[in-house]
Write an enzyme that holds these catalytic residues in place. Structure first.
Site, mmCIF file in Angstrom:
data_model
loop_
_atom_site.group_PDB
_atom_site.id
_atom_site.type_symbol
_atom_site.label_atom_id
_atom_site.label_comp_id
_atom_site.label_asym_id
_atom_site.label_seq_id
_atom_site.Cartn_x
_atom_site.Cartn_y
_atom_site.Cartn_z
ATOM 1 N N ASP A 80 0.847 -1.191 0.000
ATOM 2 C CA ASP A 80 0.000 0.000 0.000
ATOM 3 C C ASP A 80 0.885 1.245 0.000
ATOM 4 O OD1 ASP A 80 -2.883 0.967 0.327
ATOM 5 O OD2 ASP A 80 -1.838 2.083 1.902
ATOM 6 N N ASN A 100 -2.524 12.685 -3.833
ATOM 7 C CA ASN A 100 -3.491 13.148 -4.831
ATOM 8 C C ASN A 100 -3.979 14.559 -4.514
ATOM 9 O OD1 ASN A 100 -3.555 11.054 -6.705
ATOM 10 N ND2 ASN A 100 -5.031 9.869 -5.514
ATOM 11 N N ASP A 157 -1.761 9.146 -10.993
ATOM 12 C CA ASP A 157 -1.686 8.026 -11.939
ATOM 13 C C ASP A 157 -0.251 7.776 -12.368
ATOM 14 O OD1 ASP A 157 -4.377 7.704 -11.791
ATOM 15 O OD2 ASP A 157 -4.847 8.590 -13.732
ATOM 16 N N GLU A 205 -4.607 2.325 -4.661
ATOM 17 C CA GLU A 205 -3.154 2.423 -4.519
ATOM 18 C C GLU A 205 -2.566 1.164 -3.877
ATOM 19 O OE1 GLU A 205 -4.869 4.439 -0.788
ATOM 20 O OE2 GLU A 205 -5.390 4.142 -2.880
#
Length: 476
Positions: free
Chosen positions: A343, A351, A360, A387
């Site tokens: 993770d 983000n 991305d 993610e």
């Protein structure tokens, strides 16, 4: 996708329609959108237009549920992909609509432009690859039909040779090569056969044509090139024509006693039957090309179905299928089996700071590093969701899995991807959970996933940017 997509949205809720339109405008898709407030209006648009994708609410005033999917499927001869939108998030409902033929199932709750764009893009791409595969298959079947017709109707050239290999008789089919039968009678057959580099001409090629053999010793399916008459119109196009030739000796006794000792027997000459395979050769080439296109389309479709569209590594569906398959193999062989859950630390903060496009890009870079750590053919890296990533490591001990995981964690750390909102530093880091089991008959791979998840939570709770190995004392 750069081209315009013709999309139909069927939804009786005006607010939902406006939200979908707003999300489409935010996406990278170029959309020509038609809207319908109920299913009957949607049907009229489907009948009247060619569409790239249909977005439909699961509950409409005049239709609902699976009934919508069934009616669109019956009406939709082109197989336009259907994405079902619903305010209810249910795995059972999702499985039901997908089983009925929907391309995707998307919840309206928390729906954003990225999710909607990916759903539409995947649905349209898969549909187009299926169309390409179907077209290639139809072309192949049509070519095979033409091939059979050519083979069954082509006129054979029939030639009788004397004992010296000179032509005694030839049928009118020879006129295709520009010769009149009367002009070649009396000439040796070798005058009309093209020489081929590297082939023993007289003792090899010509001797097979002028064979004395019968039965199994006769010449079968000998490919040679017949020379075209120089004064013919065909000469301008080609200097020779490929033919497939059968040849067998003619004797004044039955075939079964030709090569038996004793008794008088006389060789009378050779009978040759040559089939023009010019069109067959061209058709074979076209068939090979059609097969190659079909294989390419199938491979593209297979890759699209198993690869994550953003990162290019395995997707969740392929992860589930592969894990189950390898788990069954491990149950037979009783070897250690490891699973690693990964993770990205504080990725929501990433983000928020850099935007989803940069997010991305970050996922792609991390996925590339993860994929690079897979050294054995049986090891699999997949995007588990968002993610989160997962590694399937068959025949791997806990020690081996920990060594690989720690090396991977460091590799990602060394990418030095900026993350100014990471409370533990200024670069992108990952937390990893490792679980290993000796697979016995009756063991459930879901238990392994649960253990790896617990180990991952332990790594996150202990400060992140670390690898944690599952132990039975963990409880979350």
């Amino acid at each position: 996708m750069k081209e315009d997509l013709k999309i139909l949205l069927i939804d009786d809720d005006e607010t939902d329609r406006e939200n979908i339109l707003r999300l489409l405008n935010r996406s990278k898709l170029n959309v020509d959108l038609d809207e319908a407030q109920d299913f009957q209006c949607g049907i009229e648009i489907i009948k009247a237009q060619e569409l790239d994708c249909i977005l439909t609410d699961y509950h409409l005033p005049d239709a609902k549920g699976i009934e919508i999917i069934d009616q669109i499927r019956d009406l939709n001869g082109a197989g336009t992909p259907v994405v079902v939108l619903t305010g209810m998030g249910s795995e059972t409902l999702a499985a039901e609509v997908l089983k009925k033929g929907a391309a995707d199932y998307v919840s309206k709750n928390g729906l954003n432009a990225d999710v909607l764009e990916r759903s539409i893009t995947n649905a349209v791409q898969i549909h187009r690859f299926q169309q390409k595969a179907n077209s290639a298959e139809k072309a192949l079947l049509e070519r095979e039909k033409q091939y059979r017709t050519i083979v069954e109707t082509v006129s054979d050239i029939i030639i009788r040779l004397d004992v010296e290999g000179k032509i005694e008789f030839v049928n009118p089919a020879i006129r295709f090569l520009g010769y009149e039968p009367s002009t070649i009678v009396g000439h040796h057959i070798e005058k009309f056969v093209e020489k081929v580099n590297g082939v023993n001409y007289r003792d090899g090629l010509v001797s097979q044509i002028t064979t004395r053999g019968v039965g199994p010793m006769a010449t079968n399916n000998l490919e040679v090139n017949f020379l075209v008459e120089k004064e013919s119109a065909l000469w301008e196009q080609t200097k020779s024509i490929p033919v497939l030739m059968d040849a067998f000796g003619l004797w004044d006794v039955p075939d079964e006693i030709v090569f038996k000792d004793g008794g008088e027997k006389n060789f009378l000459g050779t009978l040759c039957i040559a089939r023009n395979i010019t069109q067959v050769k061209a058709m074979e080439e076209e068939l090979l090309n059609a097969q190659a296109r079909l294989i390419e389309a199938v491979e593209e479709l297979k890759e699209l179905a198993t690869k994550d569209s953003l990162t290019g590594i395995g997707n969740r569906r392929f992860f589930d299928e592969y894990l189950e398959k390898e788990w069954k193999r491990a149950q037979r062989d009783k070897y250690p089996f490891s699973l690693v859950m990964i993770d990205l630390d504080f990725f929501k903060f990433y983000n928020d700071a850099y935007g989803h496009q940069k997010g991305d890009d970050c996922l792609k870079e991390v996925a590339k590093a993860i994929e690079g750590a897979m050294k054995r053919p049986a090891d699999l890296a997949a995007r588990f969701g968002g993610e989160e990533f997962a590694l399937v490591l068959p025949e791997t001990s806990s020690k081996g899995a920990m060594r690989l995981s720690e090396g991977l964690r460091k590799s990602i750390f060394d990418l030095n991807l900026e993350h100014k909102n990471n409370p533990n530093g200024s670069r992108v880091t990952v937390s990893m959970g490792v679980a290993t089991m000796i697979v016995n008959t009756g063991a459930d791979f879901k238990n392994l996933i649960s253990k790896a998840d617990k180990a991952l939570y332990a790594a996150k709770n202990n400060g992140r940017n670390q690898v944690s190995q599952f132990n039975e004392g963990m409880d979350f």
